[in-house]
Design a protein around this motif. Structure first.
Motif, PDB file in Angstrom:
ATOM      1  N   SER A   1      45.812 -78.464 -83.105  1.00  0.00           N
ATOM      2  CA  SER A   1      46.063 -79.575 -82.170  1.00  0.00           C
ATOM      3  C   SER A   1      46.664 -79.045 -80.875  1.00  0.00           C
ATOM      4  O   SER A   1      47.370 -78.045 -80.859  1.00  0.00           O
TER       5      SER A   1
ATOM      6  N   LEU B   1      47.673 -80.457 -76.487  1.00  0.00           N
ATOM      7  CA  LEU B   1      47.886 -81.578 -75.582  1.00  0.00           C
ATOM      8  C   LEU B   1      47.639 -81.139 -74.148  1.00  0.00           C
ATOM      9  O   LEU B   1      47.887 -79.981 -73.792  1.00  0.00           O
TER      10      LEU B   1
ATOM     11  N   GLY C   1      45.034 -85.957 -75.961  1.00  0.00           N
ATOM     12  CA  GLY C   1      44.772 -85.073 -77.081  1.00  0.00           C
ATOM     13  C   GLY C   1      43.795 -83.978 -76.701  1.00  0.00           C
ATOM     14  O   GLY C   1      42.893 -84.187 -75.889  1.00  0.00           O
TER      15      GLY C   1
ATOM     16  N   ILE D   1      42.400 -82.469 -81.845  1.00  0.00           N
ATOM     17  CA  ILE D   1      42.658 -83.902 -81.716  1.00  0.00           C
ATOM     18  C   ILE D   1      42.093 -84.431 -80.389  1.00  0.00           C
ATOM     19  O   ILE D   1      42.534 -85.474 -79.891  1.00  0.00           O
ATOM     20  N   SER D   2      41.130 -83.728 -79.816  1.00  0.00           N
ATOM     21  CA  SER D   2      40.564 -84.140 -78.527  1.00  0.00           C
ATOM     22  C   SER D   2      39.890 -85.506 -78.616  1.00  0.00           C
ATOM     23  O   SER D   2      39.771 -86.213 -77.607  1.00  0.00           O
TER      24      SER D   2
ATOM     25  N   LEU E   1      41.024 -88.121 -79.727  1.00  0.00           N
ATOM     26  CA  LEU E   1      41.984 -89.188 -79.459  1.00  0.00           C
ATOM     27  C   LEU E   1      41.968 -89.603 -77.995  1.00  0.00           C
ATOM     28  O   LEU E   1      42.393 -90.715 -77.654  1.00  0.00           O
TER      29      LEU E   1
ATOM     30  N   VAL F   1      46.380 -90.398 -75.235  1.00  0.00           N
ATOM     31  CA  VAL F   1      47.315 -90.829 -76.288  1.00  0.00           C
ATOM     32  C   VAL F   1      48.366 -91.771 -75.723  1.00  0.00           C
ATOM     33  O   VAL F   1      48.742 -92.770 -76.346  1.00  0.00           O
TER      34      VAL F   1
END
Length: 229
Positions: free
Chosen positions: A68, A70, A105, A109-110, A112, A115
């Motif tokens: 994951s 950000l 994300g 977790i792209s 998402l 966020v």
């Protein structure tokens, strides 16, 4: 006797002329020199108004989710700073402003997407050294501390009911210069690096919680107007 009398008269005339010339010269010369003009000392207070480009680094993770990551949006905002000079070289500067950023994300977790969105209030206090030997060019360097408050935090993904980025301390480095137009007004260019890595908590719509860390560590590029009181 006549020759002696004529010589005496000539001698007296020459002496009188000499004395008169000296008196005229004395009258043409000022009796005193004008005192040099002393400039009024500058106040120790200074303010700047800048436009800032805030560019966070991309990085971070959600605990327990391998791969994951950000990313964060950049921002352009106004800023005010207040400087106090302890001496002509040593000063302290307080930087005040707010800046909004999206949290997205990335990595595993792209999917998402966005966020959340948060606002930052990052007051930063630096101790500076100002170089004063370059005429109107006044470079400086600084280092200090930052305490960032996160507010107006909104979840932007329907999978989450809330996002909470926790307030945190950080370190700051700084370099810049003023180009002084006159004794009071100048143009400022400034670069800062904040070391800012807050933790966060995400609450899902189902009531469970995810935690992690956001490696913001933003670069802050500023330019604006300086006024020295």
């Amino acid at each position: 006797m006549k020759k002696f009398g004529l010589g005496a008269i000539l001698a007296a005339g020459i002496a009188a002329f000499s004395v008169g010339g000296a008196s005229a010269a004395d009258l043409s010369t000022p009796a005193y020199k004008a005192a040099p003009v002393v400039e009024e000392a500058l106040s120790p207070w200074q303010i700047r108004v800048r436009a800032l480009y805030v560019m966070p680094e991309n990085g971070g993770s959600v605990d327990g989710i391998l791969g994951s990551n950000l990313t964060y949006s950049d921002s352009v905002v106004p800023e005010l700073d207040i400087t106090y000079y302890f001496t002509k070289n040593i000063a302290a500067e307080l930087i005040l402003g707010v800046t909004p950023h999206d949290i997205n994300g990335s990595g595993t977790i792209s999917s998402l997407g966005k966020v959340g969105k948060v606002w930052l209030l990052p007051p930063t206090l630096t101790l500076q050294y100002h170089f004063t030997d370059f005429g109107p060019f006044k470079p400086y360097i600084g280092a200090g501390v930052n305490y960032t408050v996160f507010f107006n935090q909104d979840a932007k993904n329907t999978a989450f009911s809330s996002v909470d980025v926790h307030d945190t301390w950080g370190l700051a480095l700084q370099a810049g210069f003023d180009w002084m137009i006159d004794r009071h007004w100048g143009i400022n260019v400034d670069v800062k690096k904040l070391f800012l890595e807050p933790t966060f908590t995400l609450q899902t719509v189902g009531g469970s919680y995810l935690t992690g860390g956001a490696d913001l560590n933003p670069w802050i590029f500023g330019t604006g107007v300086t006024y020295r009181f």
